[in-house]
Design an enzyme around this catalytic site. Structure first.
Site, PDB file in Angstrom:
ATOM      1  N   LYS A  89      36.562  42.653  34.464  1.00 27.22           N
ATOM      2  CA  LYS A  89      35.412  43.254  33.794  1.00 27.22           C
ATOM      3  C   LYS A  89      35.473  42.992  32.293  1.00 27.22           C
ATOM      4  O   LYS A  89      34.441  42.858  31.631  1.00 27.22           O
ATOM      5  CB  LYS A  89      35.390  44.760  34.065  1.00 27.22           C
ATOM      6  N   ARG A  90      36.670  42.940  31.768  1.00 28.87           N
ATOM      7  CA  ARG A  90      36.841  42.807  30.329  1.00 28.87           C
ATOM      8  C   ARG A  90      36.483  41.404  29.840  1.00 28.87           C
ATOM      9  O   ARG A  90      35.897  41.243  28.766  1.00 28.87           O
ATOM     10  CB  ARG A  90      38.287  43.141  29.941  1.00 28.87           C
TER      11      ARG A  90
END
Length: 476
Positions: free
Chosen positions: A250-251
């Protein structure tokens, strides 16, 4: 353990539905559908600081958009409710008390600061930290001091093994495991404990999850053994890597967000087809329908190597589905993208389906299709001056005027009738159809590329097409 097949997807509501989570859900769903099992959705919401109603909604919305339906879980209460871990805290405490009474778990009063100091010392000495068992046989109970509950690993030599449905047999020595924390001082279960209690009480027979959970399986198996329960089978799925070949996160990777693909105009059929091929295959098949997925899926065909995100393949699949799904189906999905650009069409507006037929050979996403359709819904057109200079000459304007007069008289604004006018005007002038069609195209679209000329005029509608032709003729 129940004999009927029961599988589950157990996300934590701490963010959007991740592509890896969607694949886990898909694999479990397909396995259940193929073999007549039950698919359970359980919400592991014990991260009280990060779990939010918004994240739960995002996960449910993602699953619904992908049409990965669950048989039991939120919104579909079943015999094993509740399906939220925070609603099952009494159950976790009860089983902890049983294990403590049986001498298979114990209360640990070591503080987090003490544990941190010991871990730091171990790192300084170059060794991995393993809890020393300080409280294993502790008799004194410090008054008012909080405690956690730890699992008591066997002190004898031995090993724990399991036959993974994807990876084969995996073994770990007891000595590599420590007395891990099952229950925090506030009564919140840690992952290795809560999922075992829930999986058993929900009669889960196969646990499918990512390979990052392989090491978690060993303490879980020890807990099953301590409770005298038969463990489920396990299937650990390969990682999904981003285009940079690092773990899709997600990052770092925007592609990880399932619903971002919806916003980008990707069809759920295409995304599912793409995702299932990230770690699973059936021969050399690339385009796989939902019916084929259900017919073919099995964990024995899941590979152990990581799948790599290929954006070009996703776009290729999306265009395939844009071209092959019923135009009326795609039309309904196109409408919201036009509405986002200020063009709201009724669901039964015939232009929606016409746009799909006109642009599906060139558009790779619904966003692109909406962008291509937008000029046909606005009044007026901006001419490309180079195109106008080349095609809107004195000679071509004379032909343009003939076209304008004849299509204005048409009782039937159909592609066939419009094409027939272009053909008639070109034959009468003794020129190729392109000499007539291209000036018309530039006049009504502003440039030299569009669908077939009859189709282009039909998309514009009679009133707007005539308005644009009049504007071009007024340039002379």
């Amino acid at each position: 353990m129940a004999s009927a097949l029961r599988v589950r997807f157990a996300p934590s509501p701490t963010g959007y539905l991740h592509i890896g989570g969607a694949r886990t859900a898909l694999f479990n769903y397909l396995y259940a559908r193929r073999f007549g099992g039950t698919f359970i959705l359980r919400i592991e919401d014990t991260d009280l600081e990060r779990s939010t109603p918004e994240s739960l909604k995002a996960i449910l919305d993602g699953l619904k958009w992908l049409d990965i339906g669950w048989d039991e879980g939120p919104e579909k209460e079943g015999p094993h409710a509740p399906y939220f871990q925070t609603q099952r805290l009494d159950t976790y405490r009860d089983h902890c008390d049983q294990l403590i009474a049986a001498g298979k778990a114990y209360r640990c009063y070591c503080t987090q600061e003490e544990i941190r100091e010991r871990r730091a010392q171990a790192e300084k000495e170059g060794r991995a930290y393993k809890y020393e068992g300080t409280c294993r046989e502790r008799k004194d109970v410090p008054e008012g001091r909080p405690s956690v509950v730890r699992f008591k690993m066997p002190s004898v030599e031995g090993s724990v093994s399991f036959d993974d449905l994807v990876l084969g047999k995996i073994t770990k020595e007891y000595s590599d495991l420590d007395d891990w924390v099952m229950l925090r001082g506030d009564g919140i279960p840690l992952y290795n404990y809560g999922c075992v209690i829930d999986d058993h009480l929900m009669d889960i027979t196969v646990v499918s999850r990512g390979q990052e959970h392989v090491n978690s399986t060993f303490p879980q198996l020890m807990l099953y053994q301590a409770l005298g329960w038969e463990p489920p089978r396990f299937a650990h799925l390969p990682l999904i890597l981003g285009p940079d070949r690092e773990k899709l996160s997600k990052r770092k990777h925007k592609e990880a967000d399932v619903m971002l693909h919806k916003a980008n105009g990707i069809l759920p059929e295409a995304l599912l087809n793409f995702v299932i091929r990230l770690g699973w295959s059936h021969g050399n098949e690339e385009v796989i329908s939902r019916e084929q997925m259900i017919e073919w899926f099995d964990f024995k065909d899941v590979g152990s190597t990581s799948g790599v995100w290929n954006p070009d393949k996703l776009l290729w699949l999306n265009q395939h589905y844009l071209k092959t799904l019923p135009p009326s189906d795609v039309a309904g999905r196109l409408a919201p993208f036009l509405a986002q650009q200020g063009q709201t069409l009724a669901p039964d507006d015939v232009r929606l389906e016409r746009f799909v037929l006109a642009f599906r050979e060139r558009a790779k996403t619904l966003v692109e299709m909406a962008t291509m359709a937008l000029p046909y819904l606005k009044q007026g057109v901006t001419l490309d001056e180079k195109a106008a200079a080349k095609h809107l000459t004195a000679d071509s304007l004379a032909l343009l005027r003939q076209v304008r007069e004849e299509i204005a008289a048409l009782p039937d604004w159909s592609v066939a009738a419009l094409d027939a006018v272009i053909k008639t005007v070109s034959e009468r002038a003794g020129v190729g159809m392109g000499k007539v069609a291209q000036p018309v195209r530039v006049a009504v679209t502003g440039n030299t590329t569009s669908p077939g000329i009859g189709e282009t005029l039909q998309l514009l509608g009679k009133e707007e097409a005539l308005r644009r032709l009049d504007a071009a003729l007024a340039r002379s």
